[in-house]
Design an enzyme around this catalytic site. Structure first.
Site, PDB file in Angstrom:
ATOM      1  N   SER A  90      47.061  15.634 -25.650  1.00 17.50           N
ATOM      2  CA  SER A  90      48.491  15.482 -25.859  1.00 17.50           C
ATOM      3  C   SER A  90      48.717  15.004 -27.288  1.00 17.50           C
ATOM      4  O   SER A  90      47.948  14.181 -27.786  1.00 17.50           O
ATOM      5  CB  SER A  90      49.033  14.443 -24.878  1.00 17.50           C
ATOM      6  OG  SER A  90      50.402  14.208 -25.123  1.00 17.50           O
ATOM      7  N   ALA A  91      49.767  15.477 -27.948  1.00 18.29           N
ATOM      8  CA  ALA A  91      50.013  15.059 -29.334  1.00 18.29           C
ATOM      9  C   ALA A  91      50.671  13.688 -29.406  1.00 18.29           C
ATOM     10  O   ALA A  91      50.368  12.888 -30.298  1.00 18.29           O
ATOM     11  CB  ALA A  91      50.890  16.085 -30.044  1.00 18.29           C
ATOM     12  N   CYS A 130      54.695   6.567 -16.480  1.00 13.56           N
ATOM     13  CA  CYS A 130      54.932   7.699 -15.589  1.00 13.56           C
ATOM     14  C   CYS A 130      55.167   7.251 -14.163  1.00 13.56           C
ATOM     15  O   CYS A 130      55.864   7.886 -13.401  1.00 13.56           O
ATOM     16  CB  CYS A 130      53.748   8.639 -15.605  1.00 13.56           C
ATOM     17  SG  CYS A 130      52.911   8.618 -17.181  1.00 13.56           S
TER      18      CYS A 130
HETATM   19  C1  LIG Z   1      50.262  10.551 -21.233  1.00 13.77           C
HETATM   20  C2  LIG Z   1      49.178  11.066 -20.399  1.00 13.77           C
HETATM   21  C3  LIG Z   1      49.286  12.299 -19.765  1.00 13.77           C
HETATM   22  C4  LIG Z   1      50.516  13.138 -19.862  1.00 13.77           C
HETATM   23  O1  LIG Z   1      50.648  13.667 -21.147  1.00 13.77           O
HETATM   24  P1  LIG Z   1      52.005  14.406 -21.588  1.00 13.77           P
HETATM   25  O2  LIG Z   1      51.624  15.033 -22.885  1.00 13.77           O
HETATM   26  O3  LIG Z   1      53.013  13.318 -21.727  1.00 13.77           O
HETATM   27  O4  LIG Z   1      52.348  15.390 -20.545  1.00 13.77           O
HETATM   28  C5  LIG Z   1      48.227  12.726 -19.009  1.00 13.77           C
HETATM   29  N1  LIG Z   1      47.114  11.994 -18.880  1.00 13.77           N
HETATM   30  C6  LIG Z   1      46.958  10.806 -19.473  1.00 13.77           C
HETATM   31  C7  LIG Z   1      45.699  10.056 -19.299  1.00 13.77           C
HETATM   32  C8  LIG Z   1      47.994  10.296 -20.246  1.00 13.77           C
HETATM   33  O5  LIG Z   1      47.849   9.112 -20.825  1.00 13.77           O
END
Ligand SMILES: *Cc1c(COP(=O)(O)O)cnc(C)c1O
Length: 400
Positions: A212-213, A339
């Site tokens: 993820s960026a 989340c």
């Molecule tokens: C933030 C996160 C995600 C989700 O990433 P997004 O780019 O926000 O969809 C998935 N897995 C982990 C471990 C994360 O920390």
């Protein structure tokens, strides 16, 4: 306000912001990277440069990077895509996944979905079974525990590299060759590992890896899935359309976001060691300050277990979780992951480690970043210590 929630998201690095601007300006590079004319070629070149930058951070080849909207989509594509591809083979019976109880919600929810739906293939469809391994109290699921859960029907193991609530580093580098030897695919959610720990997929035989960026000082809404070429990890697409990204993920590429992710990963590569030293040093200082309080417990880790440098998760006995957070309006910290905090339930990660509801609730996740200073840590520690002491004084339970 002291921001200590970098595991939820990070601000754009100034260098990333600068790199993105030419692709956002009305008079900038706006053409569709799939267009076969001059401006299109220019956008395409920017996308390919970013692909190489992302690949360089993790020791992959540029052709192994598939752009997605973030790690959530990457995890969905990896799990659903791999199972559907295999499910299309007439010979397959039940498809089995092994994962852990402390995975990110998007992996757990995808597994639940697959269990409920099964996978439909040309030959009718296969049921999906999932094993959710319980980690030890330290947060670790060992490679040996993963191997013990494999059956002849196991297609894939999904294990995160770094846990987003407690920072525990799983031994994926030791696990990967063991699974390769047994012909089982390994998917790793590396959203919290990229830019924090060295990753070399040239030496670690992981098949699929999610990125993820916005956890790495890049923009939100962009991520990638590493899909190994040799041996080739095969996926069914989840987004159908123009056949972009080698047919694995259709949709017009978001050039400005992709350029931002490339720049962020480039900065992460050059600054990795310095970031880890700075951030890890402050994190350790925060933990030693908080230990001035009696009856505090660090969640995850212990003898010989690595914790990513940016994370510290602490339980405070004798206080009520909601009161503690309400008493710290100057601190942007979280109780669990952003989340799942919408649900207001005690963290399922801390519960899986064996913490009871009360203690899980009375926990704070501190996550530090590039802009965190020693003064921030000193002030944050002072505030937490003061409020915990105050709340404990008010609590009849603590007095007893
Ligand atoms: C933030 C996160 C995600 C989700 O990433 P997004 O780019 O926000 O969809 C998935 N897995 C982990 C471990 C994360 O920390």
């Amino acid at each position: 306000m002291i921001y200590l929630d970098y595991a939820a998201t990070t601000p754009l690095d100034a260098r990333v912001f600068e790199a993105m601007l030419p692709y956002l300006r009305p008079d900038g590079v706006f053409a569709n990277p799939a267009s076969t004319h001059g401006p299109g070629f220019k956008a395409r070149a920017a996308v390919e440069k970013a692909r190489a930058q992302v690949a360089a951070l993790i020791g992959a080849e540029p052709g192994e990077i598939v752009w997605t909207s973030g790690a959530t989509e990457s995890n969905n594509l990896a799990l659903k895509g791999a199972l559907e591809f295999r499910g299309a083979a007439p010979a397959s019976k039940t498809l089995h996944i092994v994962t852990s109880r402390t995975e990110h919600k998007c992996v757990l929810d995808t597994c639940r979905y697959l269990e409920a739906q099964g996978v439909s293939g040309r030959s009718g469809g296969q049921p999906v079974r999932v094993t959710y391994l319980k980690p030890s109290a330290n947060g670790v699921v060992t490679p040996e525990e993963v191997l013990a859960a494999l059956t002849p029907e196991t297609l894939l193991v999904s294990l995160m590299w770094v846990n987003n609530e407690i920072g525990v580093v799983q031994e994926v580098e030791r696990l990967a060759p063991m699974l390769r030897e047994r012909g089982v695919l390994l998917h790793v959610d590396a959203a919290q590992a990229a830019g924090k720990l060295p990753i070399d997929l040239g030496r670690t035989p992981i098949d699929l890896l999610s990125l993820s960026a916005h956890k790495v000082y890049g923009p939100k809404g962009i991520g990638a899935l590493f899909v190994r070429r040799r041996p080739r990890a095969r996926l069914n697409p989840q987004m159908h359309g123009g056949g972009h990204e080698q047919g694995m993920r259709s949709g017009t590429l978001a050039t400005h976001q992709i350029v931002g992710m490339g720049a962020a990963f480039d900065v992460a590569r050059t600054d990795l060691a310095a970031d880890a030293a700075h951030i890890g040093g402050l994190r350790d200082a925060l933990w030693s300050r908080l230990q001035a309080l009696p009856r505090v417990q660090r969640n995850g880790g212990g003898e010989g277990i690595a914790i990513a440098p940016h994370l510290l998760n602490v339980s405070f006995e004798g206080v009520e979780g909601e009161s503690l957070r309400a008493s710290l309006p100057e601190l942007a910290v979280s109780s669990g992951s952003a989340c799942s905090s919408a649900t207001q339930e005690p963290s399922y990660v801390l519960r899986a480690l064996g913490r009871d509801d009360e203690l899980a609730n009375a926990s704070l996740r501190f996550s530090l970043g590039r802009a965190t200073t020693a003064a921030d840590i000193e002030r944050a520690a002072g505030l937490v210590i003061q409020q915990v002491q105050w709340l404990r004084e008010l609590s009849p339970l603590w007095a007893a």
